[in-house]
Write a protein that holds these residues in place. Structure first.
Motif, short mmCIF file in Angstrom:
data_model
loop_
_atom_site.label_atom_id
_atom_site.label_comp_id
_atom_site.label_asym_id
_atom_site.label_seq_id
_atom_site.Cartn_x
_atom_site.Cartn_y
_atom_site.Cartn_z
N THR A 10 42.03 32.64 33.96
CA THR A 10 42.31 31.13 34.03
C THR A 10 42.87 30.27 32.46
O THR A 10 41.63 30.63 32.20
CB THR A 10 41.67 30.46 34.51
OG1 THR A 10 41.68 30.41 36.23
CG2 THR A 10 42.92 28.98 35.05
N HIS A 61 50.86 37.03 35.02
CA HIS A 61 51.87 36.50 36.33
C HIS A 61 53.02 35.62 35.85
O HIS A 61 52.79 34.53 35.27
CB HIS A 61 51.81 36.12 37.56
CG HIS A 61 50.00 37.48 37.74
ND1 HIS A 61 50.49 38.56 38.96
CD2 HIS A 61 48.72 37.20 37.00
CE1 HIS A 61 49.18 39.07 39.01
NE2 HIS A 61 48.44 38.81 37.97
N ARG A 97 38.63 40.75 38.61
CA ARG A 97 38.81 39.17 39.33
C ARG A 97 39.67 38.83 37.83
O ARG A 97 41.19 39.83 37.53
CB ARG A 97 37.87 38.62 37.66
CG ARG A 97 37.60 39.51 36.27
CD ARG A 97 36.53 38.82 36.12
NE ARG A 97 36.08 39.97 33.79
CZ ARG A 97 36.56 39.17 33.21
NH1 ARG A 97 36.88 37.95 34.02
NH2 ARG A 97 36.77 38.89 31.90
N THR A 98 40.25 37.31 38.03
CA THR A 98 41.21 36.35 37.17
C THR A 98 40.84 35.66 36.08
O THR A 98 39.49 35.18 36.17
CB THR A 98 41.54 35.83 38.13
OG1 THR A 98 41.02 35.05 38.86
CG2 THR A 98 42.59 37.43 39.15
N SER A 106 45.22 38.64 35.07
CA SER A 106 43.96 39.74 36.38
C SER A 106 43.98 41.17 35.70
O SER A 106 44.08 40.79 34.19
CB SER A 106 45.24 40.33 37.40
OG SER A 106 46.26 38.94 38.37
N PHE A 153 47.28 32.15 34.58
CA PHE A 153 46.31 33.17 35.07
C PHE A 153 46.70 34.67 34.44
O PHE A 153 47.64 35.05 34.85
CB PHE A 153 45.29 33.14 36.28
CG PHE A 153 45.75 33.81 37.62
CD1 PHE A 153 46.13 34.65 37.64
CD2 PHE A 153 46.81 32.93 38.12
CE1 PHE A 153 46.80 35.38 38.99
CE2 PHE A 153 46.96 32.58 39.39
CZ PHE A 153 47.26 34.21 39.46
N TYR A 174 45.25 44.41 31.47
CA TYR A 174 45.30 42.39 31.69
C TYR A 174 46.99 42.10 31.85
O TYR A 174 48.03 42.49 31.06
CB TYR A 174 45.22 41.90 30.09
CG TYR A 174 43.47 42.27 29.90
CD1 TYR A 174 42.36 41.64 30.03
CD2 TYR A 174 43.80 43.89 28.99
CE1 TYR A 174 41.43 42.26 29.98
CE2 TYR A 174 42.41 43.78 28.65
CZ TYR A 174 40.57 43.14 29.41
OH TYR A 174 39.76 43.37 28.86
N LEU A 211 41.55 45.24 41.34
CA LEU A 211 41.42 43.85 40.92
C LEU A 211 40.57 43.80 40.71
O LEU A 211 39.55 43.45 40.93
CB LEU A 211 42.80 42.79 41.62
CG LEU A 211 42.62 41.32 41.33
CD1 LEU A 211 43.41 41.45 39.97
CD2 LEU A 211 42.95 40.29 41.87
#
Length: 671
Positions: free
Chosen positions: A668, A647, A665-666, A654, A652, A644, A663
């Motif tokens: 939010t 950023h 999914r992300t 990643s 969110f 995990y 990757l």
């Protein structure tokens, strides 16, 4: 009356002959340039009366801080503290041009000579000022040695001097910019001098001393104090001059006030209460009716009416922390510019009868929650639970990885919570609040966290905890100090260790006898004793080592070298440590190992990816995992199937599938 009229006519004719060449007054919209260290950008802001807009966001180097504009208003030079470079911005296009100019480590502040030929660059870690030729873009002459931890610099045109504020030694060094040499002995001032402004005639300098809540007034010709220091509010942090040179305005961050000093009496004439915690004030010109207040860490940009003492604009939210503001001076109308100059002269000659009295009203704008800006991230060792810090709103969120939802519990912690870690038993967490300069200790059963205020404002930078949970190490950026807490003791009094020039990150050996500390400036790793603070070893690694981790056996140390895009692997089995260096991506910010020490994951902030290193076969090339915008934190799931990633400036997380190294999914975060 006739005499005054003749003075006006003569003055008007004199200005016409001069052609208005040297004035800094303009009636056009104000254009401000603001460095944002967390976002590696310079924001360009246009403000006019009650409105303000962001015109551009310019990407520069790592952690920009200082900025200065050339006298011809064509270029801006920006200090990049992480990259040890200067970026050059073309102000006509608002784009970076040319190659970065290499300078000494941790360039903090910059000033440009009035002829535009030289830039004076302050190195916070090396205690020097370097002179850069702005034609060749090369350093000229020998470095000028000043006081400890020089923080800011300003040039006085009238006397051809540069004044350097030394945060660590509580002094002001004075440089003759004709000979580029130190003038007399440094001027002693109060604790932590950090901001300076000159009077309109440049005969006096006003120096903000942050630690003592004082402003010192210096006679620029004699380079000595004038009168008694001026007492202002709590934690003064920024200064500007306005009202035709009659007032100096100071932001007092801790008590959310503005102190207004009369330059005639050198006394505080009023103190104004404001909302929020601004850390920066800018006044575009001496005849401006507005000031710009910028918040920290929220990056809130507000226009303050200097005549009516109130906020007049809807604020702009910056994504990160503003550090320095400068203004582009220009005129788009000759007659309006001429009138502005004449008005400025007449008000100084004849006196301004208009008083700036407060109307007794405070800013009534509603306080709004800022955009979520996730930074620190940690995963519970015994629950499928993520803890994530939000540096914009000073909060800690919890995300249930099994239910895949955000938990209702949200903790309010200190200012700018950049690091969070679970204790080894998973029962408690520690949060490092870098600007609040405190530690928050909490558990999920607490109704509120316990806060420990770190003494003497050392500016905490990084955390490390021993594997048995006994020791906690806090690396600080002021005083080259590492604080060691014994959490088994009933007292939280730390044991302080003095180490290196710019300690940056730490890790504790499994035997609890020593810790390893990276030093950004020296490019070394120090092994220090947790018993008596002695230096056990000094191991040379790469340029600007920023991150560090240790394998479970305690026989290998992994160091991310920010300045050269490498990882140094230190083998400790022999009496003499063996260092092996391998390339990774740009700006390796964080390193984490899997449980069996076979794989290292390296966050490459500048490249927006994660290097995957096979520690059993370093020659194996594994494609980096692309994660996107400037990754800053990483945590591995308990079963090590997912990672995990947070950023910079983004709301969110990643989610990385570690079986496929891609990757997935992300998530939010919307509290």
């Amino acid at each position: 009356m006739l005499g005054s009229f003749l003075k006006i006519i003569i003055t008007f004719s004199f200005f016409l002959c001069l052609g208005f060449e040297h004035s800094s007054i303009a009636l056009a919209d104000n254009v401000a340039y603001v460095t944002n260290s967390e976002n590696d950008t310079v924001f360009v802001i246009s403000s006019s009366e009650k409105n303000s807009t962001i015109l551009a966001s310019i990407s520069v180097g790592g952690r920009p801080r200082g900025i200065a504009i050339t006298p011809d208003q064509s270029r801006a030079y920006v200090t990049n503290t992480y990259d040890s470079t200067l970026s050059i911005i073309d102000l006509s296009s608002n784009k970076v041009i040319g190659n970065p100019i290499p300078v000494s480590p941790v360039p903090w502040a910059i000033a440009i000579s009035s002829d535009g030929l030289k830039a004076y660059v302050v190195s916070f870690s090396d205690n020097i000022v370097e002179v850069v030729d702005l034609y060749s873009h090369k350093i000229i002459g020998e470095p000028i040695v000043v006081g400890s931890n020089p923080f800011s610099i300003a040039i006085n045109k009238r006397y051809s001097k540069a004044y350097v504020l030394n945060l660590g030694s509580n002094t002001v060094s004075v440089i003759d910019i004709k000979s580029d040499s130190l003038l007399k002995k440094a001027i002693k001032v109060g604790g932590h001098p950090r901001a300076i402004v000159f009077s309109s005639d440049e005969k006096k300098a006003y120096v903000v001393c942050n630690k003592d809540n004082l402003v010192y007034v210096i006679d620029v010709e004699k380079d000595e104090h004038v009168g008694e220091p001026i007492k202002v509010g709590n934690h003064p942090i920024s200064i500007a001059i306005g009202n035709y040179g009659k007032e100096v305005w100071i932001v007092n961050k801790e008590d959310s006030t503005l102190s207004v000093i009369s330059t005639e009496t050198d006394k505080v004439k009023e103190t104004i209460k404001i909302n929020g915690y601004p850390s920066l004030i800018g006044i575009p010109s001496l005849d401006s009716n507005e000031a710009h207040l910028l918040g920290d860490p929220q990056g809130l940009f507000q226009i303050f009416d200097l005549k009516n003492n109130k906020i007049t604009s809807h604020p702009i939210n910056f994504p990160d922390s503003p550090k320095v503001i400068v203004y582009k001076e220009f005129s788009n109308n000759f007659l309006r510019d001429m009138f502005s100059r004449l008005t400025f002269f007449l008000r100084n000659m004849l006196g301004d009868k208009n008083s700036n009295k407060p109307d007794g009203k405070e800013d009534s704008l509603p306080k709004k929650a800022l955009a979520v800006n996730l930074k620190g991230i940690a995963i519970s060792p015994n629950k499928p639970l993520l803890a994530i810090s939000d540096i914009n709103n000073d909060k800690l969120y919890f995300y249930d990885l099994k239910k895949e939802n955000l938990q209702d519990i949200i903790f309010k912690v200190g200012k700018i919570p950049k690091e969070v870690l679970f204790m080894p038993d998973g029962k408690k967490l520690v949060v490092l609040n870098t600007d609040g300069e405190s530690l928050s200790f909490l558990s999920l059963t607490d109704s509120f966290p316990e806060t420990y205020k770190i003494a003497a404002k050392p500016r905490p930078r990084a955390l490390a905890v021993s594997r048995d949970g006994r020791y906690l190490v806090v690396v600080t950026s002021r005083g080259n100090k590492v604080m060691v807490f014994d959490l088994s003791s009933s007292s939280l009094r730390p044991f302080n260790i003095k180490v290196g020039k710019t300690p940056w990150a730490a890790v504790i050996h499994p035997n609890n006898e020593k810790a390893f500390i990276t030093d950004w400036t020296e490019g070394v790793v120090y092994a220090v004793s947790l018993k008596d603070g002695s230096i056990l070893e000094r191991i040379k690694v790469g340029k600007n080592p920023r991150s560090i981790c240790l394998n479970s056996n305690g026989d290998k140390v992994y160091v991310g070298n920010w300045g050269e895009a490498t990882v140094s692997i230190i083998t400790l089995k022999s009496d003499v440590p063996i260092v092996e260096t391998i390339p990774v991506g740009r700006q390796p910010r964080m390193i984490i190992l899997n449980k069996d020490n076979t794989i290292a994951y390296v966050i490459n902030a500048k490249d927006g990816n994660i290097s995957v290193l096979n520690l059993e076969n370093l020659q194996e090339k594994i494609a980096p995992i692309q994660v996107g915008h400037y990754p800053v934190g990483i945590a591995l799931s308990k079963e090590e199937k997912k990672a995990y990633v947070t950023h910079r400036s983004k709301p969110f997380i990643s989610v990385i599938d570690l079986r496929k190294n891609q990757l997935e999914r992300t998530i939010t975060i919307q509290p």
